[in-house]
Scaffold this active site. Structure first.
Site, short mmCIF file in Angstrom:
data_model
loop_
_atom_site.label_atom_id
_atom_site.label_comp_id
_atom_site.label_asym_id
_atom_site.label_seq_id
_atom_site.Cartn_x
_atom_site.Cartn_y
_atom_site.Cartn_z
N HIS A 168 0.87 -1.26 -0.03
CA HIS A 168 -0.01 -0.05 0.06
C HIS A 168 0.77 1.25 0.14
O HIS A 168 0.43 2.37 0.45
CB HIS A 168 -0.91 -0.12 1.21
N ASN A 194 -3.79 -12.02 15.95
CA ASN A 194 -4.48 -10.63 16.27
C ASN A 194 -5.02 -10.46 17.46
O ASN A 194 -5.42 -11.44 18.16
CB ASN A 194 -5.53 -10.87 15.04
#
Ligand code: NAD
Ligand code: ZN
Length: 238
Positions: free
Chosen positions: A112, A207
């Site tokens: 990104h 996570n």
């Protein structure tokens, strides 16, 4: 736990969660706002056209923030894993901060884009510009073609992520695919785990909360990356 030795091909995909313990806020912690801004106001090409000053100031603030943050134990654990696996390791990050690179990761793709870098929309040159003169709220001109406004080298929503063919080829060939600190909302990154699975890879997730695609993981560890990942990597290496 997966069997990983130095011949195992491993691809790691990281997201904003791995930098949270360094003090950089994630996206979705704040109700879908990024540092109090709606995504469409600061992270699309249309926003840059309609309101370049707001977008520029937003990214300059994100760029300045890099000067005050440091890599954490999760970034460093991935450097240890890369040392162990050598060329069999690839790190793909959705993060635009520079903490993986500063920790020492080498085989690294910023899918990104990167906050450190500015890009010219006219001549397409890129510049690693992080000195004080490049971090003010004034636009920075292109030194090559004179264009008065470089843009952040960031993949905005509605733009195409970088180096995707390299990423797909590594993910198709990997034996183990590890996701860390990513909510599984942003595509195509969130779909890489499906490609890994279709090609027989064992998928591990780390996570804080359950990611959207939790069911696609063979093994999931819930907690902070800075606490869990160093222990996990130590087990692999020993
Ligand atoms: P996200 O914000 O959508 O999700 C972050 C995930 O990390 C959440 O699921 C959260 O539970 C988890 N998390 C939070 N703290 C954690 C911790 N200490 N350890 C482990 N997990 C933790 O992030 P995303 O999936 O990366 O998607 C967001 C997009 O926003 C990306 O495209 C990225 O480019 C951009 N972004 C980047 C940064 C950065 O570069 N640091 C920061 C914000 C947003
Ligand atoms: Zn130029």
């Amino acid at each position: 736990m997966a069997e990983i030795d130095s011949n195992t091909k491993v691809v790691v995909l990281t997201g904003a969660g791995i930098s949270a313990e360094s003090g950089i806020r994630t996206f979705r912690d704040a109700d879908g706002l990024w540092e109090n801004h709606a995504i469409e106001d600061v992270a699309t090409p249309y926003a840059w056209q309609a309101n370049p000053e707001l977008v520029w100031q937003f990214y300059q603030a994100r760029r300045r923030q890099l000067l005050g943050v440091e890599p954490n134990s999760a970034h460093r654990a991935l450097v240890d894993l890369e040392r162990f696996l050598g060329d069999n390791f690839l790190l793909v990050t959705q993060n635009v901060d520079d903490l993986h690179g500063r920790a020492g990761s080498k085989n690294l793709i910023h899918m990104h884009g990167e906050l450190r870098i500015l890009r010219c929309e006219k001549c397409h040159e890129t510049f690693d510009y992080m000195s004080n003169e490049h971090l003010t709220d004034q636009y920075v001109a292109c030194p090559s073609c004179g264009n008065e406004r470089l843009r952040p080298h960031i993949v905005w929503f509605h733009e195409v992520p970088l180096q995707m063919s390299e990423i797909y080829s590594a993910v198709e060939q990997c034996d183990v695919f590890i996701t860390i600190g990513t909510s599984g909302h942003v595509y195509p990154a969130a779909g890489l785990i499906e490609v890994a699975r279709q090609n027989g890879a064992y998928c591990i997730g780390i996570n804080l909360d359950n990611p959207m695609n939790i069911d696609l993981h063979d093994e999931f560890l819930q907690g902070k990356a800075g606490e869990l990942l160093p222990k996990y990597v130590k087990k692999i290496i020993n």
